[in-house]
Design a protein around this motif. Structure first.
Motif: not given
Length: 119
Positions: A16-36
């Motif tokens: 579930x931690x990995x799923x959170x990382x994955x959905x957070x990353x995908x969501x940030x790409x979709x919403x153009x809010x990726x921040x390293x």
């Protein structure tokens, strides 16, 4: 000692931690809010959750060898269930942020415990 219950608990929490990382990353790409920096912070939080799981394992093992330590064989599953619940909430938040149309659907109502989406 890692029991089967502990192994499954840890595996599910990590999954579930990995799923959170994955959905957070995908969501940030979709919403153009990726921040390293935000990604680093999130990964740091996951590492700290792994430390909490490791601590629970060590306390459980210690509890079998040190009288009066007070930790029993349920410590790891309880810690992992708490983390799983946190991660499920975070995954759903990530998905709703990137795909808000899903928020009030019967699918998401399943996770809210609602059988009737009109309630």
């Amino acid at each position: 000692m890692i029991t089967e219950v502990n192994a499954w608990s840890i595996g599910l929490a990590v999954g579930f931690m990995l799923m959170d990382i994955l959905t957070g990353f995908i969501g940030s790409i979709i919403t153009h809010t990726f921040s390293s920096s935000k990604m680093r912070e999130g990964l740091g939080h996951k590492a700290l959750l792994l430390c909490i799981i490791a601590m629970a394992v060590m306390l459980e093992i210690g509890g079998t060898h040190v009288d009066g330590l007070g930790f029993t064989a349920v410590t790891v599953p309880v810690v992992c269930v708490y983390i799983i619940v946190m991660e499920v909430g975070s995954v759903l938040e990530n998905i709703c942020s990137a795909y808000p149309e899903l928020r009030d659907t019967p699918l998401f109502n399943l996770f809210k415990g609602k059988e009737n989406p009109n309630e």
